[in-house]
Write an enzyme that holds these catalytic residues in place. Structure first.
Site, mmCIF file in Angstrom:
data_model
loop_
_atom_site.group_PDB
_atom_site.id
_atom_site.type_symbol
_atom_site.label_atom_id
_atom_site.label_comp_id
_atom_site.label_asym_id
_atom_site.label_seq_id
_atom_site.Cartn_x
_atom_site.Cartn_y
_atom_site.Cartn_z
ATOM 1 N N SER A 155 -16.481 2.942 27.906
ATOM 2 C CA SER A 155 -15.614 3.789 27.053
ATOM 3 C C SER A 155 -16.201 4.763 26.319
ATOM 4 O O SER A 155 -17.198 4.602 25.876
ATOM 5 C CB SER A 155 -15.020 2.585 25.846
ATOM 6 O OG SER A 155 -14.002 3.202 25.044
ATOM 7 N N HIS B 221 -10.725 11.251 24.914
ATOM 8 C CA HIS B 221 -11.304 9.731 24.791
ATOM 9 C C HIS B 221 -11.127 9.431 26.328
ATOM 10 O O HIS B 221 -10.188 10.024 27.215
ATOM 11 C CB HIS B 221 -10.456 8.834 24.024
ATOM 12 C CG HIS B 221 -10.325 7.483 24.474
ATOM 13 N ND1 HIS B 221 -8.939 7.218 25.298
ATOM 14 C CD2 HIS B 221 -11.005 6.509 24.299
ATOM 15 C CE1 HIS B 221 -9.156 5.925 25.227
ATOM 16 N NE2 HIS B 221 -10.216 5.328 24.768
ATOM 17 N N ASN C 235 -11.634 5.689 29.096
ATOM 18 C CA ASN C 235 -12.158 4.311 29.466
ATOM 19 C C ASN C 235 -11.558 3.750 30.594
ATOM 20 O O ASN C 235 -10.468 4.052 31.241
ATOM 21 C CB ASN C 235 -11.236 3.486 28.283
ATOM 22 C CG ASN C 235 -11.548 1.841 28.208
ATOM 23 O OD1 ASN C 235 -10.589 1.322 28.912
ATOM 24 N ND2 ASN C 235 -12.391 1.537 27.779
ATOM 25 N N VAL C 236 -12.476 3.264 31.128
ATOM 26 C CA VAL C 236 -12.148 2.357 32.647
ATOM 27 C C VAL C 236 -12.785 0.936 32.514
ATOM 28 O O VAL C 236 -13.772 0.891 32.014
ATOM 29 C CB VAL C 236 -12.574 3.210 33.722
ATOM 30 C CG1 VAL C 236 -11.848 4.461 33.955
ATOM 31 C CG2 VAL C 236 -14.198 3.547 33.458
ATOM 32 N N HIS D 62 -3.858 18.046 32.495
ATOM 33 C CA HIS D 62 -3.002 17.201 33.192
ATOM 34 C C HIS D 62 -2.984 17.321 34.883
ATOM 35 O O HIS D 62 -2.592 16.388 35.424
ATOM 36 C CB HIS D 62 -1.684 17.514 32.527
ATOM 37 C CG HIS D 62 -1.192 16.676 31.247
ATOM 38 N ND1 HIS D 62 -0.816 15.312 31.362
ATOM 39 C CD2 HIS D 62 -1.540 16.874 30.202
ATOM 40 C CE1 HIS D 62 -0.565 14.871 30.218
ATOM 41 N NE2 HIS D 62 -1.108 15.950 29.175
ATOM 42 N N HIS E 39 4.191 5.162 12.539
ATOM 43 C CA HIS E 39 4.505 5.424 10.912
ATOM 44 C C HIS E 39 4.271 7.172 10.942
ATOM 45 O O HIS E 39 4.650 7.414 9.788
ATOM 46 C CB HIS E 39 3.519 5.058 10.348
ATOM 47 C CG HIS E 39 1.871 5.248 10.501
ATOM 48 N ND1 HIS E 39 1.186 4.843 11.618
ATOM 49 C CD2 HIS E 39 0.966 5.955 9.929
ATOM 50 C CE1 HIS E 39 0.156 5.254 11.785
ATOM 51 N NE2 HIS E 39 -0.196 5.980 10.575
ATOM 52 N N GLY F 1 -15.508 -10.873 19.262
ATOM 53 C CA GLY F 1 -16.914 -10.914 18.588
ATOM 54 C C GLY F 1 -17.925 -10.049 19.288
ATOM 55 O O GLY F 1 -19.129 -10.130 19.291
ATOM 56 N N GLY F 2 -17.448 -8.772 19.443
ATOM 57 C CA GLY F 2 -18.128 -7.587 20.046
ATOM 58 C C GLY F 2 -18.890 -7.074 19.190
ATOM 59 O O GLY F 2 -19.011 -7.408 18.043
#
Length: 304
Positions: A91, A105, A107-108, A144, A174, A257-258
């Site tokens: 990440s 950003h 992440n895999v 893209h 929000h 708990g990371g």
């Protein structure tokens, strides 16, 4: 299923991305922290701060395991309750100094949930998204287009499906606005056999630098001033809001708990909030809100 092969790929991906970012920055080098998780597993966190281009950049690898999945995982899939798990992934979040360079950003990740006497349940997830402050259509379309090319070998509709999922996921209800201009997002991927799903993960992971670094090169030397910096910090506040309120990865990391320092690495080094701020009509800041912070067909509306 070959989880060892996935782990090898993720470690290599972290190395490849860090090398490319250091080269692009030209000044800073990643600081690395190896860490162990008391409940099982660990990882290596790499962070740049105060670079020539990147004010803060973090690229993390983690591989954690435990006897039961946290609520953030079982809430979406109650059939996983009572299973042990292992989760591994890379990440990253990049916060550039220049307001004309977007935050990005990626992440895999790979999950396995197991229970004695039953077939393991596995899936892949990930993607990447772009958060510009002063956007350029050329950059958004390049981002893209690269994402679409990474998806094309796996089906003509894969890009549009995961692009739409990204628009829905990276959305602040929000604020009634998208976090940025989207990209790809997928989760619970086991629609093909293991090898094809793993190949898709690699295609997405390997395409990240191809999607992002050309944008960095085009914009990193563009002059900027205090007004642009203030707006960047204001919009970074939105980034922090999403990560702390809605992001499933943040919730999973904290609930399992990371390592807190690694989980909250995604937050910007500086951010600002102003009461009831409104952009000046006709300004570049107003254009971000009017033209970019909404779901759009970036490759179909306007010729690239």
């Amino acid at each position: 299923m070959d989880s060892a092969a996935v782990q090898r790929y993720l470690l290599e991906l972290q190395d490849t991305i860090c090398t490319a970012l250091e080269r692009e920055d030209g000044q800073a080098h990643f600081q690395q922290d190896q860490w162990q998780r008391e409940q099982g597993g660990g990882g290596r966190t790499r962070v740049i701060t105060g670079g020539g281009v990147f004010e803060k950049a973090g690229v993390n690898f983690s591989h954690v395991f435990g006897d039961s999945l946290p609520p953030s995982a079982t809430a979406q899939r109650p059939e996983l309750a009572g299973r042990s798990f292992q989760a591994m992934g890379v990440s990253l979040v990049i916060h550039p100094q220049n307001p004309y360079v977007p935050t990005s950003h990626a992440n895999v990740r790979f999950f396995v949930a197991e229970k004695s006497g039953e077939t393991p349940i596995w899936w892949f997830g990930g993607g990447y998204d772009l958060t510009p402050y002063y956007p350029f259509l050329k950059d958004v379309q390049h981002w893209h287009r690269t994402a679409r090319e990474a998806c094309l070998p796996f089906g003509d509709q894969v890009y549009s499906e995961y692009k739409d999922w990204c628009d829905r996921y990276f959305y602040l209800p929000h604020r009634q606005e998208t976090r940025g201009v989207g990209g790809l997002f997928f989760d619970d991927l086991n629609r093909w056999d293991f090898e094809r799903c793993f190949a898709f993960l690699r295609s997405v992971g390997d395409s990240y630098t191809e999607a992002y670094l050309p944008i960095v090169r085009r914009r990193k030397a563009r002059p900027w001033g205090e007004a642009q910096r203030r707006f960047q910090l204001y919009r970074r506040g939105r980034y922090a809001e999403f990560n702390l309120v809605y992001d499933r990865g943040t919730l999973f990391g904290l609930q399992s708990g990371g390592r807190t320092e690694s989980i909250l690495m995604s937050l910007p080094p500086l951010a600002a909030w102003e009461y009831d701020w409104q952009p000046e009509p006709g300004s570049p800041e107003a254009d971000l809100y009017q033209s970019y912070l909404k779901a759009r067909d970036w490759l179909g509306e306007v010729p690239g």
